[in-house]
Design a protein around this motif. Structure first.
Motif, PDB file in Angstrom:
ATOM      1  N   GLN A 155     -41.259  17.431 -68.157  1.00 23.91           N
ATOM      2  CA  GLN A 155     -39.907  17.100 -67.702  1.00 23.91           C
ATOM      3  C   GLN A 155     -39.330  15.932 -68.495  1.00 23.91           C
ATOM      4  O   GLN A 155     -38.162  15.958 -68.893  1.00 23.91           O
ATOM      5  CB  GLN A 155     -39.947  16.741 -66.215  1.00 23.91           C
ATOM      6  CG  GLN A 155     -38.614  16.296 -65.633  1.00 23.91           C
ATOM      7  CD  GLN A 155     -38.727  16.008 -64.152  1.00 23.91           C
ATOM      8  OE1 GLN A 155     -39.111  16.848 -63.365  1.00 23.91           O
ATOM      9  NE2 GLN A 155     -38.410  14.774 -63.763  1.00 23.91           N
ATOM     10  N   THR A 156     -40.141  14.915 -68.733  1.00 24.41           N
ATOM     11  CA  THR A 156     -39.686  13.751 -69.492  1.00 24.41           C
ATOM     12  C   THR A 156     -39.366  14.118 -70.932  1.00 24.41           C
ATOM     13  O   THR A 156     -38.328  13.726 -71.485  1.00 24.41           O
ATOM     14  CB  THR A 156     -40.762  12.647 -69.461  1.00 24.41           C
ATOM     15  OG1 THR A 156     -41.032  12.274 -68.106  1.00 24.41           O
ATOM     16  CG2 THR A 156     -40.293  11.416 -70.225  1.00 24.41           C
ATOM     17  N   VAL A 157     -40.248  14.890 -71.563  1.00 28.23           N
ATOM     18  CA  VAL A 157     -40.042  15.296 -72.959  1.00 28.23           C
ATOM     19  C   VAL A 157     -38.792  16.167 -73.081  1.00 28.23           C
ATOM     20  O   VAL A 157     -37.962  15.969 -73.983  1.00 28.23           O
ATOM     21  CB  VAL A 157     -41.276  16.054 -73.485  1.00 28.23           C
ATOM     22  CG1 VAL A 157     -41.000  16.623 -74.869  1.00 28.23           C
ATOM     23  CG2 VAL A 157     -42.487  15.133 -73.528  1.00 28.23           C
ATOM     24  N   LEU A 158     -38.644  17.132 -72.191  1.00 27.00           N
ATOM     25  CA  LEU A 158     -37.480  18.017 -72.241  1.00 27.00           C
ATOM     26  C   LEU A 158     -36.178  17.249 -71.990  1.00 27.00           C
ATOM     27  O   LEU A 158     -35.138  17.568 -72.568  1.00 27.00           O
ATOM     28  CB  LEU A 158     -37.626  19.137 -71.207  1.00 27.00           C
ATOM     29  CG  LEU A 158     -38.651  20.227 -71.521  1.00 27.00           C
ATOM     30  CD1 LEU A 158     -38.708  21.252 -70.393  1.00 27.00           C
ATOM     31  CD2 LEU A 158     -38.311  20.922 -72.838  1.00 27.00           C
ATOM     32  N   ALA A 159     -36.256  16.238 -71.113  1.00 20.02           N
ATOM     33  CA  ALA A 159     -35.066  15.430 -70.836  1.00 20.02           C
ATOM     34  C   ALA A 159     -34.577  14.721 -72.095  1.00 20.02           C
ATOM     35  O   ALA A 159     -33.377  14.626 -72.347  1.00 20.02           O
ATOM     36  CB  ALA A 159     -35.362  14.409 -69.739  1.00 20.02           C
ATOM     37  N   VAL A 160     -35.528  14.213 -72.880  1.00 21.09           N
ATOM     38  CA  VAL A 160     -35.174  13.549 -74.136  1.00 21.09           C
ATOM     39  C   VAL A 160     -34.542  14.542 -75.099  1.00 21.09           C
ATOM     40  O   VAL A 160     -33.551  14.245 -75.775  1.00 21.09           O
ATOM     41  CB  VAL A 160     -36.424  12.918 -74.780  1.00 21.09           C
ATOM     42  CG1 VAL A 160     -36.091  12.347 -76.153  1.00 21.09           C
ATOM     43  CG2 VAL A 160     -36.984  11.818 -73.881  1.00 21.09           C
ATOM     44  N   MET A 161     -35.095  15.764 -75.137  1.00 20.62           N
ATOM     45  CA  MET A 161     -34.614  16.771 -76.073  1.00 20.62           C
ATOM     46  C   MET A 161     -33.256  17.339 -75.651  1.00 20.62           C
ATOM     47  O   MET A 161     -32.362  17.519 -76.472  1.00 20.62           O
ATOM     48  CB  MET A 161     -35.642  17.902 -76.174  1.00 20.62           C
ATOM     49  CG  MET A 161     -36.972  17.483 -76.762  1.00 20.62           C
ATOM     50  SD  MET A 161     -38.219  18.792 -76.662  1.00 20.62           S
ATOM     51  CE  MET A 161     -37.443  20.086 -77.630  1.00 20.62           C
ATOM     52  N   ILE A 162     -33.091  17.609 -74.347  1.00 17.87           N
ATOM     53  CA  ILE A 162     -31.881  18.277 -73.860  1.00 17.87           C
ATOM     54  C   ILE A 162     -30.731  17.296 -73.665  1.00 17.87           C
ATOM     55  O   ILE A 162     -29.605  17.529 -74.117  1.00 17.87           O
ATOM     56  CB  ILE A 162     -32.174  19.018 -72.541  1.00 17.87           C
ATOM     57  CG1 ILE A 162     -33.198  20.131 -72.773  1.00 17.87           C
ATOM     58  CG2 ILE A 162     -30.887  19.595 -71.942  1.00 17.87           C
ATOM     59  CD1 ILE A 162     -33.672  20.807 -71.507  1.00 17.87           C
ATOM     60  N   PHE A 163     -31.012  16.179 -72.974  1.00 18.18           N
ATOM     61  CA  PHE A 163     -29.953  15.232 -72.634  1.00 18.18           C
ATOM     62  C   PHE A 163     -29.847  14.067 -73.608  1.00 18.18           C
ATOM     63  O   PHE A 163     -28.975  13.212 -73.464  1.00 18.18           O
ATOM     64  CB  PHE A 163     -30.167  14.696 -71.210  1.00 18.18           C
ATOM     65  CG  PHE A 163     -30.095  15.756 -70.144  1.00 18.18           C
ATOM     66  CD1 PHE A 163     -28.865  16.205 -69.676  1.00 18.18           C
ATOM     67  CD2 PHE A 163     -31.248  16.301 -69.609  1.00 18.18           C
ATOM     68  CE1 PHE A 163     -28.789  17.179 -68.701  1.00 18.18           C
ATOM     69  CE2 PHE A 163     -31.187  17.278 -68.626  1.00 18.18           C
ATOM     70  CZ  PHE A 163     -29.951  17.719 -68.166  1.00 18.18           C
ATOM     71  N   GLN A 164     -30.753  14.006 -74.583  1.00 19.99           N
ATOM     72  CA  GLN A 164     -30.744  12.937 -75.589  1.00 19.99           C
ATOM     73  C   GLN A 164     -30.791  11.555 -74.928  1.00 19.99           C
ATOM     74  O   GLN A 164     -30.115  10.621 -75.365  1.00 19.99           O
ATOM     75  CB  GLN A 164     -29.485  13.047 -76.463  1.00 19.99           C
ATOM     76  CG  GLN A 164     -29.366  14.360 -77.216  1.00 19.99           C
ATOM     77  CD  GLN A 164     -30.469  14.561 -78.243  1.00 19.99           C
ATOM     78  OE1 GLN A 164     -30.746  13.675 -79.050  1.00 19.99           O
ATOM     79  NE2 GLN A 164     -31.113  15.718 -78.213  1.00 19.99           N
ATOM     80  N   ASN A 165     -31.610  11.439 -73.868  1.00 24.66           N
ATOM     81  CA  ASN A 165     -31.723  10.163 -73.176  1.00 24.66           C
ATOM     82  C   ASN A 165     -32.490   9.152 -74.028  1.00 24.66           C
ATOM     83  O   ASN A 165     -33.616   9.430 -74.454  1.00 24.66           O
ATOM     84  CB  ASN A 165     -32.460  10.329 -71.839  1.00 24.66           C
ATOM     85  CG  ASN A 165     -31.727  11.212 -70.855  1.00 24.66           C
ATOM     86  OD1 ASN A 165     -32.321  11.803 -69.977  1.00 24.66           O
ATOM     87  ND2 ASN A 165     -30.410  11.306 -71.000  1.00 24.66           N
ATOM     88  N   PRO A 166     -31.927   7.973 -74.297  1.00 22.97           N
ATOM     89  CA  PRO A 166     -32.642   6.949 -75.069  1.00 22.97           C
ATOM     90  C   PRO A 166     -33.751   6.317 -74.225  1.00 22.97           C
ATOM     91  O   PRO A 166     -33.590   6.111 -73.021  1.00 22.97           O
ATOM     92  CB  PRO A 166     -31.547   5.930 -75.389  1.00 22.97           C
ATOM     93  CG  PRO A 166     -30.560   6.066 -74.266  1.00 22.97           C
ATOM     94  CD  PRO A 166     -30.562   7.523 -73.903  1.00 22.97           C
TER      95      PRO A 166
END
Length: 342
Positions: free
Chosen positions: A301-312
């Motif tokens: 979930q954390t990895v996908l969040a970075v990839m999908i939402f570009q969360n810094p």
């Protein structure tokens, strides 16, 4: 009250990010099932679980920009109730769907279930409010204190103590929460408050479910009938009094989009699907597999969040996330060891 050195029975509530509409069934003994079946069940859980988080994020503060958490929660519960009614009806003639009994709603039983539903509504509402205000990468950290609250309420309400290894795990989780909060780039105090509140309600829900199941003959699906129905009833005045309906009518343009309502409905269905996914996972896999898959899902979930939402993610934020995940994993492992040693 008993004050033995033990905690409440291990449940998926210790491991989950999502709040299902019912507790997972108790797994009385380990059974061996074909590996492809186990892989399919775990994969189904992954897909449904991740979908709930990401779809809700898209609705509340993503591309749709629909920041009305109470209405979103209410609508998804209505969808879940409709799915429940259809499923129960089909189950009368199809054995595959017979795990859910025919719908029932007795007013006397409903009065006894109502306190649990108040906790349940608070848990769902605060969960969506937290997701609305924080990044998905920080979402896991913001709600990580459910383990700490579980141990606290277990002692205060049930009078039961917790083992030292479990307390160490809780300290690690709290440390991760503190570091992650300090290092969050897009920090939201409101989101953190909602997250902490949601964690407290998650812990209370896990405890009160065990007490309330007796009222419905220890049938988690009957509890689903009452909990979902009552939650809709309780949330209706909250939605009306919050002013969200008038704001939606006056300012929201997405309500005129068919795609938006499809997205809302699909999210409601996946919310209901969490219950089925957890039921299957507990039925066809071991407690250890549950622990591992819960942790792995959080990482994905954390990895996908970075990839999908570009969360810094800052260095401190990353450390906090890792500590929270490690503490949660260690807690699950400790509980698993305690369970098999009994």
């Amino acid at each position: 009250m008993n004050s033995r050195d033990e905690d409440i029975p291990m449940s998926r509530k210790d491991l989950e990010d999502e709040e299902p509409f019912l507790p997972a069934p108790v797994q009385s003994r380990e059974k061996h099932h074909p590996l492809p079946l186990i892989a399919a069940v775990v994969s189904f859980y992954f897909v449904i679980s991740l979908s709930v988080v990401f779809l809700n994020k898209i609705i509340l503060s993503g591309s749709t920009q629909f920041p009305y958490a109470y209405f979103v929660t209410w609508y998804q519960l209505v969808v879940a109730l409709i799915v429940l009614l259809i499923w129960a009806q089909i189950g009368k003639s199809n054995k595959i769907f017979s795990i859910i009994p025919p719908y029932e709603f007795d007013i006397n039983i409903a009065k006894k279930v109502a306190p649990l539903t108040f906790v349940y509504v608070g848990m769902l509402a605060l969960n969506n409010l937290c997701l609305q205000h924080v990044e998905v990468t920080f979402y896991q950290v913001a709600r990580s204190l459910s383990i700490n609250f579980t141990i606290l309420f277990t002692y205060l309400i049930l009078g039961k103590k917790t083992s030292k290894p479990a307390l160490v795990a809780c300290f690690v989780v709290f440390l991760g929460f503190a570091i992650g909060s300090y290092g969050e780039i897009n920090f939201s105090m409101v989101g953190v408050i909602y997250g902490v509140g949601s964690s407290a309600f998650v812990a209370l829900y896990g405890i009160y479910v065990q007490k309330t199941l007796v009222i419905v003959d220890n049938n988690q699906w009957k509890l689903l009938h009452y909990n979902t129905t009552l939650a809709i009833i309780f949330l209706t005045p909250l939605v009306l009094l919050s002013g969200e309906i008038s704001q939606i009518i006056e300012t929201s343009e997405v309500i005129y989009s068919l795609n938006f309502w499809i997205l809302m409905t699909v999210t409601g269905i996946t919310g209901f699907g969490i219950n089925i996914a957890m039921f299957l996972q507990v039925k066809y896999t071991s407690a250890l597999t549950n622990t591992i898959s819960g942790t792995a899902k959080s990482c994905v979930q954390t990895v996908l969040a970075v990839m999908i939402f570009q969360n810094p993610i800052s260095t401190l934020n990353g450390m906090g996330i890792l500590l929270a995940l490690f503490g949660s994993s260690y807690y699950g492992w400790v509980r698993y060891q305690e369970r098999i040693s009994k």
